[in-house]
Design an enzyme around this catalytic site. Structure first.
Site, PDB file in Angstrom:
ATOM      1  N   LYS A  13       0.855  -1.188   0.000  1.00 35.93           N
ATOM      2  CA  LYS A  13       0.000   0.000   0.000  1.00 35.93           C
ATOM      3  C   LYS A  13       0.889   1.236   0.000  1.00 35.93           C
ATOM      4  O   LYS A  13       2.059   1.205   0.396  1.00 35.93           O
ATOM      5  CB  LYS A  13      -0.938   0.022   1.217  1.00 35.93           C
ATOM      6  CG  LYS A  13      -0.253   0.006   2.594  1.00 35.93           C
ATOM      7  CD  LYS A  13       0.246   1.339   3.076  1.00 35.93           C
ATOM      8  CE  LYS A  13       0.879   1.254   4.469  1.00 35.93           C
ATOM      9  NZ  LYS A  13       1.643   2.484   4.836  1.00 35.93           N
ATOM     10  N   ASP A 143      -2.366  -1.317  10.513  1.00 35.56           N
ATOM     11  CA  ASP A 143      -2.601  -1.312   9.065  1.00 35.56           C
ATOM     12  C   ASP A 143      -3.273  -2.584   8.549  1.00 35.56           C
ATOM     13  O   ASP A 143      -3.644  -2.642   7.370  1.00 35.56           O
ATOM     14  CB  ASP A 143      -1.280  -1.119   8.308  1.00 35.56           C
ATOM     15  CG  ASP A 143      -0.784   0.318   8.344  1.00 35.56           C
ATOM     16  OD1 ASP A 143      -1.580   1.210   8.696  1.00 35.56           O
ATOM     17  OD2 ASP A 143       0.397   0.547   8.030  1.00 35.56           O
TER      18      ASP A 143
END
Length: 286
Positions: A13, A143
């Site tokens: 990401k 995350d």
């Protein structure tokens, strides 16, 4: 003989920006960020296992198995299933094939954990929904939930309250300087901006956004500052997460490739395109 029954990506990401807008009563910081996935990933392969046993095959990591986020994810999911009264789970072996650099701000370990949770849940009958999997993931790392959520999003809270968005999907050149970033040192640094003005999911692209960790990392690590200046000659460049990776944004793969040719060969670098649907979700819905 073990049979490969499922192969899933654990994508990287990027944080397209990252602001801190205040401190919470629990000691955590309230964040605002945009997560976007990349078509560049680690891989998890799931195999059948005899005698209902569980195993992790990790070729590249020196992390003890009990500290590996994939193993922690497996252990946490088994516990949740057992609490639901589902105890007869088929054994499996998970092979982790690393491609993403570590300590990079790309979410590699968190993505590995998320893919393990999603993959095992499917193999075991899909008894948990995405919200329940995210709750398990949140205990493994801040995350992890976004990788389970699986869509580009404007994130708030500690980075786990999501509003889906569809930002542009350019090509990125991602480069990792040869430095080790101490997150604790970043949060204690006097230059860290902790009270950014809030933005919204609708207006962040029209605002002057940044990554608040970028000036701090550049102050602590001259290598990052020098690389950032060099990359800015080719394209807009920003830090992702708390570093150490920098990403530069290009309209075409060819333009990114030309810039990559100027990156010192001793640095890890790769080219990837932004993805608003996670490659994990894309694979599962094919």
């Amino acid at each position: 003989m073990a049979v490969n029954i499922l192969t899933l990506p654990a994508p990287a990401k990027l944080n397209l920006f990252l602001h801190i807008i205040g401190r919470r009563s629990d000691g955590y910081h309230n964040l605002q960020t945009v997560f976007q996935f990349l078509d560049y990933a680690d891989t998890l392969k799931f195999y059948t296992a005899a005698d209902d046993k569980f195993d992790l095959i990790d070729h590249d990591s020196h992390i003890p198995r009990d500290e590996n986020l994939v193993w922690k994810a497996l252990t946490a999911l088994r516990k949740t299933y057992e609490e639901k009264g589902i105890t007869q789970l088929p054994g499996c072996s998970i092979e982790l094939i690393k491609r993403l650099p570590q300590g990079a701000g790309l979410g590699g370990g968190s993505s590995n954990a998320a893919t393990a949770l999603v993959g095992l849940n499917q193999l075991w009958g899909s008894h948990l929904n995405s919200t329940e999997l995210q709750a398990i993931g949140r205990k493994l790392g801040a995350d992890v939930p976004v990788f389970i959520h699986g869509h580009a999003c404007f994130a708030e809270g500690i980075g786990d309250v999501f509003t889906n968005i569809t930002p542009p999907t350019p090509w990125y050149l991602v480069v990792k300087p040869n430095v080790s970033i101490s997150t604790a040192a970043l949060f204690s640094h006097p230059k860290l901006e902790r009270n950014c003005s809030p933005v919204t999911a609708d207006n962040w692209q029209q605002q002057k956004v940044a990554n608040v960790f970028e000036p701090v990392v550049c102050d602590l690590h001259t290598e990052v500052a020098m690389l950032r200046r060099a990359l800015l000659e080719y394209a807009p460049t920003r830090l992702t997460g708390s570093g150490a990776c920098l990403f530069s944004t290009f309209e075409t793969r060819q333009a990114a490739k030309e810039a990559q040719q100027q990156v010192p060969k001793e640095l890890c670098s790769f080219i990837a395109q932004g993805q608003n649907r996670s490659p994990l979700i894309q694979t599962l819905t094919q």
